[in-house]
Write a protein that holds these residues in place. Structure first.
Motif, short mmCIF file in Angstrom:
data_model
loop_
_atom_site.label_atom_id
_atom_site.label_comp_id
_atom_site.label_asym_id
_atom_site.label_seq_id
_atom_site.Cartn_x
_atom_site.Cartn_y
_atom_site.Cartn_z
N TYR A 163 0.84 -1.22 0.00
CA TYR A 163 0.00 0.00 0.00
C TYR A 163 0.87 1.26 0.00
O TYR A 163 0.74 2.16 0.82
N TRP A 210 1.08 -4.69 -3.53
CA TRP A 210 -0.32 -4.97 -3.17
C TRP A 210 -0.92 -3.74 -2.50
O TRP A 210 -0.22 -2.92 -1.90
N THR A 211 -2.23 -3.63 -2.66
CA THR A 211 -2.98 -2.53 -2.06
C THR A 211 -4.43 -2.98 -1.92
O THR A 211 -4.74 -4.14 -2.23
N THR A 212 -5.28 -2.10 -1.44
CA THR A 212 -6.70 -2.46 -1.31
C THR A 212 -7.59 -1.37 -1.90
O THR A 212 -7.25 -0.19 -1.89
N MET A 220 -5.35 3.67 -4.08
CA MET A 220 -4.78 2.56 -4.83
C MET A 220 -4.15 3.01 -6.14
O MET A 220 -3.29 2.31 -6.71
N VAL A 241 -4.61 -6.39 -5.95
CA VAL A 241 -5.51 -5.39 -5.38
C VAL A 241 -6.65 -6.15 -4.70
O VAL A 241 -7.41 -6.87 -5.36
#
Length: 278
Positions: A163, A210-212, A220, A241
């Motif tokens: 993130y 990776w992120t959300t 993002m 994601v």
């Protein structure tokens, strides 16, 4: 295995004081804290870990916890305590600490039984920006330096971005990180120079990101822009994601990390594909 992980004493990156140091307190002394895996499990790779915290503080779970997790998989880890905007430091101090950390680990590879060609960098949130800065602004070292550490390359062999803050430009910049790194009124040139999505080249190392979708703190789009830049330059990457998850998740568990978030398993698989871990 986790109980035998060995966290050692923090090591100052510059024995005689960091360049541009404002004093001699703990806030003025960047350090690396080694985390050593069980000798029977050590496999040669190493990771420099940059905790996040918006360039205002350092989040322990994005340093200590990652190191203990990677130790379980034979990775020797070094958690970086870098200088912060909240203590009066702005660029280039943070980047100097970042680059010095990579050079230091490479220079001491034999001491820790590390493969100097398998040294990665990992960062979360603003620590992810630290990692991406080094992935895009590294150099080969200064062979004429009298300091053997400065002779070493600062290029990571791969990166892991969690993130991450990437851009310094609006509308997707994390404004707090930008202000604490660059000051209140940075120049247009400096903002672009430190927007990592604009600095990717074909020599940027491979990256896991990776992120959300739900991250309201660091949009993002930061991660997506970096992925797009890597793709355009032919740099291998993995991108994940996830729909759910707030900012600052880390492993999403507490030691001994029996059930870490899915990204951790995906990351280990990617590290195996890169030949970084077995």
């Amino acid at each position: 295995m986790l109980s035998r992980a060995d966290m050692q004493t923090p090591i100052p990156l510059w024995p005689n004081g960091a360049p541009g140091a404002l004093g001699a307190s703990s806030n003025d002394v960047p350090t690396l804290t080694p985390y050593l895996p069980d000798p029977t499990n050590a496999a040669g790779p190493a990771m420099v870990i940059c905790p996040g915290g918006g360039y205002q503080h350092l989040a322990p779970h994005e340093g200590n916890d990652y190191a203990l997790w990677l130790n379980q998989h034979g990775v020797t880890c070094f958690v970086l305590k870098y200088r912060l905007g909240s203590n009066g430091y702005h660029y280039p101090a943070e980047f100097q600490d970042d680059a010095r950390a990579m050079r230091w680990v490479r220079a001491h590879a034999a001491d820790y039984k590390i493969d100097p060609h398998r040294i990665g960098i990992m960062g979360s949130s603003a620590g992810g920006h630290m990692a991406s800065m080094l992935m895009t602004h590294f150099d080969a070292g200064d062979p004429k330096s009298s300091d053997p550490i400065e002779q070493q390359s600062s290029r990571p062999d791969l990166g892991i971005l969690c993130y991450a803050v990437i851009t310094m430009e609006d509308p997707f910049a994390h404004k707090g990180s930008r202000e604490f790194l660059l000051g209140k009124n940075p120049s247009f040139k400096l903002v672009r120079q430190l927007s990592s999505e604009l600095q990717v080249t074909t020599n940027t190392p491979p990256c896991f990101m990776w992120t959300t979708f739900e991250d309201k703190t660091v949009p993002m789009e930061n991660t997506m822009m970096f992925a797009d830049a890597l793709r355009k330059h032919g740099v291998p990457f993995a991108l994940h994601v996830y729909v759910k998850g707030h900012h600052g998740l880390g492993l999403g568990d507490k030691p001994p990390f029996a059930h870490p978030l899915p990204w951790a398993n995906e990351c280990l698989l990617w590290l195996q594909q890169q030949g970084f871990v077995k």
